[in-house]
Design an enzyme around this catalytic site. Structure first.
Site, mmCIF file in Angstrom:
data_model
loop_
_atom_site.group_PDB
_atom_site.id
_atom_site.type_symbol
_atom_site.label_atom_id
_atom_site.label_comp_id
_atom_site.label_asym_id
_atom_site.label_seq_id
_atom_site.Cartn_x
_atom_site.Cartn_y
_atom_site.Cartn_z
ATOM 1 N N ARG A 60 0.805 -1.218 0.000
ATOM 2 C CA ARG A 60 0.000 0.000 0.000
ATOM 3 C C ARG A 60 0.839 1.270 0.000
ATOM 4 O O ARG A 60 0.648 2.172 -0.820
ATOM 5 C CB ARG A 60 -0.911 0.060 1.251
ATOM 6 N N THR A 61 1.775 1.362 0.959
ATOM 7 C CA THR A 61 2.503 2.619 1.144
ATOM 8 C C THR A 61 3.323 2.949 -0.101
ATOM 9 O O THR A 61 3.350 4.092 -0.562
ATOM 10 C CB THR A 61 3.420 2.505 2.386
ATOM 11 N N LYS A 88 25.725 -5.795 -0.736
ATOM 12 C CA LYS A 88 27.187 -5.916 -0.835
ATOM 13 C C LYS A 88 27.879 -5.154 0.290
ATOM 14 O O LYS A 88 29.085 -4.979 0.278
ATOM 15 C CB LYS A 88 27.659 -5.366 -2.193
ATOM 16 N N ARG A 110 11.241 3.755 3.645
ATOM 17 C CA ARG A 110 10.818 2.745 4.637
ATOM 18 C C ARG A 110 12.060 1.960 5.026
ATOM 19 O O ARG A 110 12.848 1.553 4.167
ATOM 20 C CB ARG A 110 9.767 1.799 4.064
ATOM 21 N N HIS A 138 4.902 5.614 11.695
ATOM 22 C CA HIS A 138 4.439 5.504 10.295
ATOM 23 C C HIS A 138 3.500 6.703 10.095
ATOM 24 O O HIS A 138 2.277 6.571 10.079
ATOM 25 C CB HIS A 138 3.706 4.173 10.123
#
Ligand code: CP
Length: 310
Positions: A60-61, A88, A110, A138
């Site tokens: 969703r986000t 890496k 995020r 959030h």
């Protein structure tokens, strides 16, 4: 009403004022009108480049931010940690600085680590929007949740909202608590007591571990997902037992003395925290929350981008 946010980045709701939240909502009202037109785009951010950095899974986000940016006509680049050079051994700051050297103005991130967005905002020259940092905050989810309550009731002030479930591991819960309280709502959390942080009462939040009592008290129930991926020990005997004690089903909903509104930030574990007949009922505003997410994210991006010298 002021027309500038009091913050330079959106790293958490804790930093916002009630006036900031009202400004975001008023701006989102205009954008909601735009996205319901046949031509759902405005040219406002034609000169802005945005990088969406997702170091953790999202449906969703990620899609909502991407759509919001496209509706504002920004240029966008997308990055996800899987398949990147993070594997890496590259550091977060090196990764982001490399992306910024491609002339990026705003970063949506995020990240699994609490505080990652705040850390980044102090290290780079671009604007930062937190799209979820571990168990911390959030902010755009809480804004779209409150915006959906405002849309349903006309105002958030004075509303009684219970947040049900795994409060301990939930960034959605903390951001919602700050956001709702700043607008004058009353907040209760409900769940197994070992999934409720000890500081809830210090935050002025009511605590219950009786779902029926909590639902009788509230106008709105926000049902949270059980965050199995963040639990490194067993907090309850089984999902079945959790569903029996804290799952919202049609029987409980229909037994209440008033018609409450049901919310869920997604993704839903159907049959665990909420049954399908509740999620898909006329008391649920789950899909309206998702729709409102685009307008809210357009508003946040637009307001932060308007602080950029250009
Ligand atoms: N509500 C929410 O953050 O969903 P995603 O994890 O799918 O982005």
């Amino acid at each position: 009403m002021m027309n500038n946010l009091s913050v330079d980045h959106l790293t958490g709701i804790k930093d916002l004022t009630a006036e900031d939240i009202e400004l975001i909502f008023k701006t989102a009202d205009s954008f909601k009108e735009v996205i319901n037109r046949p031509i759902k785009k405005v040219p406002s951010l034609r000169d802005i480049t945005i990088a969406n950095l997702f170091f953790e899974n999202s449906t969703r986000t990620k899609l909502s931010f991407e759509l919001a940016e496209k509706r504002l006509s920004a240029d966008i680049v997308n990055f996800s940690a899987s398949g990147s050079s993070v594997k890496k051994g590259e550091t977060l700051v090196d990764t982001v600085n490399n992306i910024l050297s491609m002339k990026v103005d705003l970063v949506v991130m995020r990240h699994p680590n609490p505080g990652a967005a705040t850390f980044l905002s102090k290290k780079i020259g671009a604007k930062v929007i937190n799209a979820g940092d571990g168990t911390h905050e959030h902010p755009t989810q809480a804004l779209l949740d409150s915006y959906s309550i405002r849309e349903k009731f006309g105002s958030v002030k004075g509303k009684k909202v219970v947040i049900v479930g795994d409060i301990l591991h939930s960034r959605v819960a903390l951001s919602n608590i700050y956001c709702l309280q700043k607008q004058g709502a009353e907040v209760m959390v409900c769940g197994p007591l070992n999934l409720i942080p000890k500081n809830m009462k210090d935050l002025g939040v009511k605590v219950s571990n009786n779902l029926k009592e909590a639902l009788e008290w509230c106008d709105v129930a926000n049902m949270l997902r059980i965050q199995l991926e963040r639990q490194d020990e067993t907090f309850f005997p089984s999902l079945r037992e959790y569903a029996m004690l804290f799952g919202l089903n049609k029987g409980i909903l229909d037994s209440l003395s008033k018609k409450i509104v049901v919310m869920h930030p997604g993704p839903i574990n159907r049959g665990v925290e909420i049954t399908s007949d509740v999620a898909d009922s006329d008391q649920s505003i789950i899909l309206q929350q998702v729709e409102n997410g685009v307008a809210i994210r357009m508003a946040v991006i637009y307001l932060l981008a308007s602080q950029i010298e250009r």
